[in-house]
Design an enzyme around this catalytic site. Structure first.
Site, PDB file in Angstrom:
ATOM      1  N   GLY A 112      16.765  10.773   6.471  1.00 23.37           N
ATOM      2  CA  GLY A 112      17.352  12.126   6.445  1.00 23.37           C
ATOM      3  C   GLY A 112      18.446  12.267   5.404  1.00 23.37           C
ATOM      4  CG  ASN A 118       7.425  13.589  11.489  1.00 27.48           C
ATOM      5  OD1 ASN A 118       8.390  13.064  12.044  1.00 27.48           O
ATOM      6  ND2 ASN A 118       6.816  14.652  11.976  1.00 27.48           N
ATOM      7  CE1 TYR A 152      20.982  16.793  17.654  1.00 26.90           C
ATOM      8  CE2 TYR A 152      22.922  17.700  18.737  1.00 26.90           C
ATOM      9  CZ  TYR A 152      22.360  16.969  17.709  1.00 26.90           C
ATOM     10  OH  TYR A 152      23.163  16.421  16.738  1.00 26.90           O
ATOM     11  CE  LYS A 164      21.441  13.367  17.067  1.00 27.53           C
ATOM     12  NZ  LYS A 164      21.010  12.502  15.957  1.00 27.53           N
TER      13      LYS A 164
HETATM   14  N1  LIG Z   1      26.411  18.458  11.236  1.00 28.95           N
HETATM   15  C1  LIG Z   1      26.871  18.219  12.439  1.00 28.95           C
HETATM   16  O1  LIG Z   1      27.739  18.941  12.930  1.00 28.95           O
HETATM   17  C2  LIG Z   1      26.382  17.046  13.245  1.00 28.95           C
HETATM   18  C3  LIG Z   1      27.112  16.685  14.401  1.00 28.95           C
HETATM   19  C4  LIG Z   1      26.659  15.606  15.158  1.00 28.95           C
HETATM   20  C5  LIG Z   1      25.529  14.897  14.771  1.00 28.95           C
HETATM   21  N2  LIG Z   1      24.858  15.281  13.650  1.00 28.95           N
HETATM   22  C6  LIG Z   1      23.659  14.511  13.289  1.00 28.95           C
HETATM   23  O2  LIG Z   1      23.770  14.091  11.948  1.00 28.95           O
HETATM   24  C7  LIG Z   1      22.465  14.029  11.364  1.00 28.95           C
HETATM   25  C8  LIG Z   1      22.435  14.828  10.093  1.00 28.95           C
HETATM   26  O3  LIG Z   1      22.708  16.201  10.395  1.00 28.95           O
HETATM   27  P1  LIG Z   1      22.999  17.295   9.268  1.00 28.95           P
HETATM   28  O4  LIG Z   1      23.961  18.263   9.848  1.00 28.95           O
HETATM   29  O5  LIG Z   1      23.310  16.631   8.004  1.00 28.95           O
HETATM   30  O6  LIG Z   1      21.590  18.071   9.198  1.00 28.95           O
HETATM   31  P2  LIG Z   1      20.483  18.221   8.059  1.00 28.95           P
HETATM   32  O7  LIG Z   1      19.421  19.092   8.649  1.00 28.95           O
HETATM   33  O8  LIG Z   1      21.104  18.660   6.790  1.00 28.95           O
HETATM   34  O9  LIG Z   1      19.927  16.744   7.878  1.00 28.95           O
HETATM   35  C9  LIG Z   1      18.957  16.210   8.749  1.00 28.95           C
HETATM   36  C10 LIG Z   1      17.904  15.507   7.923  1.00 28.95           C
HETATM   37  O10 LIG Z   1      16.968  14.868   8.790  1.00 28.95           O
HETATM   38  C11 LIG Z   1      15.654  15.216   8.364  1.00 28.95           C
HETATM   39  N3  LIG Z   1      14.739  15.130   9.516  1.00 28.95           N
HETATM   40  C12 LIG Z   1      14.867  15.703  10.732  1.00 28.95           C
HETATM   41  N4  LIG Z   1      13.821  15.382  11.513  1.00 28.95           N
HETATM   42  C13 LIG Z   1      13.002  14.588  10.758  1.00 28.95           C
HETATM   43  C14 LIG Z   1      11.764  13.945  10.990  1.00 28.95           C
HETATM   44  N5  LIG Z   1      11.118  14.034  12.154  1.00 28.95           N
HETATM   45  N6  LIG Z   1      11.239  13.198   9.987  1.00 28.95           N
HETATM   46  C15 LIG Z   1      11.856  13.091   8.795  1.00 28.95           C
HETATM   47  N7  LIG Z   1      13.032  13.690   8.507  1.00 28.95           N
HETATM   48  C16 LIG Z   1      13.587  14.429   9.490  1.00 28.95           C
HETATM   49  C17 LIG Z   1      15.795  16.625   7.804  1.00 28.95           C
HETATM   50  O11 LIG Z   1      14.688  17.004   6.997  1.00 28.95           O
HETATM   51  C18 LIG Z   1      17.106  16.464   7.034  1.00 28.95           C
HETATM   52  O12 LIG Z   1      16.900  15.846   5.793  1.00 28.95           O
HETATM   53  C19 LIG Z   1      21.484  14.492  12.447  1.00 28.95           C
HETATM   54  O13 LIG Z   1      20.965  13.379  13.143  1.00 28.95           O
HETATM   55  C20 LIG Z   1      22.366  15.309  13.362  1.00 28.95           C
HETATM   56  O14 LIG Z   1      21.872  15.389  14.672  1.00 28.95           O
HETATM   57  C21 LIG Z   1      25.257  16.323  12.878  1.00 28.95           C
END
Ligand SMILES: NC(=O)c1ccc[n+]([C@@H]2O[C@H](COP(=O)([O-])OP(=O)(O)OC[C@H]3O[C@@H](n4cnc5c(N)ncnc54)[C@H](O)[C@@H]3O)[C@@H](O)[C@H]2O)c1
Length: 269
Positions: free
Chosen positions: A14, A73, A173, A177
């Site tokens: 990701g 994926n 979700y 987590k």
């Molecule tokens: N931004 C926040 O506030 C926050 C808070 C807590 C946790 N997180 C976690 O941090 C991580 C990144 O979040 P973000 O905010 O940067 O979001 P984002 O959507 O920008 O990044 C998530 C990435 O994961 C990829 N992805 C998701 N499901 C996938 C799959 N099945 N196969 C391949 N790729 C997949 C997406 O295409 C993307 O590139 C996530 O796991 C999210 O749950 C984010």
């Protein structure tokens, strides 16, 4: 900056955009060769962060390290197998794995609607489970055996502050987590005597492009220049914790979760 991760090969799932992209940049700046990944080649364009994976790879390479961009994926075992072969052919065996792919992204590619416990659709439950839990497990199954064979390695699973307190909406979700946190502990237990560390990072709400595009943000929490911890995190603050867990400074930290949330989950326990 000291290149304390020189010689390491790190796979960040990701990492075409968002927090994963910031982590990949940070790890590359510390000298690691980094494999970047997204679901699709144009994943980085979804919230306007880059044109495509090729552009992100060019940015990573500017740190003077080797890189490869893979897509697929993480919830599909065949896709994971193919990505592993591509990474190993280009960079060699992965020493550090960051499971960052995930998020509250349902079947439509956006947040599930409805997103509460009793009304979320079965399809969204399945997609969220693939994205956040099954995917993390499959990627570990693919990459951790080589670390066990080498007797060293570090896995960093990205969970969430939502894993540590009751949440609604985003119930599924948050539950997944919480499962990622427990999987981290269980895998650490399984590998206790085999030299591979498994830890988790739980970010609080963090200013990724997706975060800002998919909700109404509180302007009062956007500024990180003041003294209050009652704000959103900067992506770099999450990446700093990941770099610590990837590096030698954390060599006796195992099976733990570092909550990078400014103390948001201090009170619920
Ligand atoms: N931004 C926040 O506030 C926050 C808070 C807590 C946790 N997180 C976690 O941090 C991580 C990144 O979040 P973000 O905010 O940067 O979001 P984002 O959507 O920008 O990044 C998530 C990435 O994961 C990829 N992805 C998701 N499901 C996938 C799959 N099945 N196969 C391949 N790729 C997949 C997406 O295409 C993307 O590139 C996530 O796991 C999210 O749950 C984010």
């Amino acid at each position: 900056m000291s290149k304390e991760l020189a010689g390491k090969v790190i796979f960040v799932t990701g990492s075409g955009r968002g927090l994963g992209r910031t982590m990949a940049e940070k790890l590359a700046s510390l000298g690691a060769d980094v494999a970047i990944h997204d679901l699709e080649w144009t994943g980085p364009a979804k919230y306007g962060e880059a044109k495509d994976m090729g552009e992100v790879a060019e940015q990573i390479a500017k740190h003077g390290v080797r890189t490869v961009a893979v897509t697929g994926n993480i919830g599909d075992p065949e896709a994971v197998k193919k990505m592993k072969a591509e990474i190993e052919a280009k960079l060699g065996t992965v020493n550090v794995l960051v499971n960052c792919a995930g998020g509250d992204i349902g079947a439509s590619g956006n947040k599930p609607k409805p997103n509460d416990a009793l009304n979320i659709s079965f399809e969204d439950i399945q997609v969220l489970t693939n994205n956040n839990l099954i995917g993390t497990m499959l990627v570990c199954q693919a990459f951790v055996p080589a670390m066990v064979a080498a007797g060293s390695g570090s896995v960093i699973n990205i969970a969430s502050a939502a894993a540590h307190m009751g949440c609604s909406p985003e119930v599924v979700y948050s539950t997944l987590k919480a499962a990622v946190v427990h999987y981290t502990r269980c895998l650490a237990k399984e590998l206790y005597e085999q030299g591979v560390r498994i830890n988790a990072v739980s970010p609080g709400p963090t200013k990724s492009a997706r975060f800002q595009a998919t909700r109404v943000v509180d302007p009062a929490k956007m500024d990180s220049s003041g003294v209050s911890f009652n704000r959103y995190a900067e992506p770099s603050e999450i990446a700093d914790a990941v770099a610590f867990l990837a590096g030698p400074g954390s060599k006796f930290i195992n099976g733990q979760v570092i909550r990078v949330d400014g103390g948001l989950t201090l009170f619920p326990g």
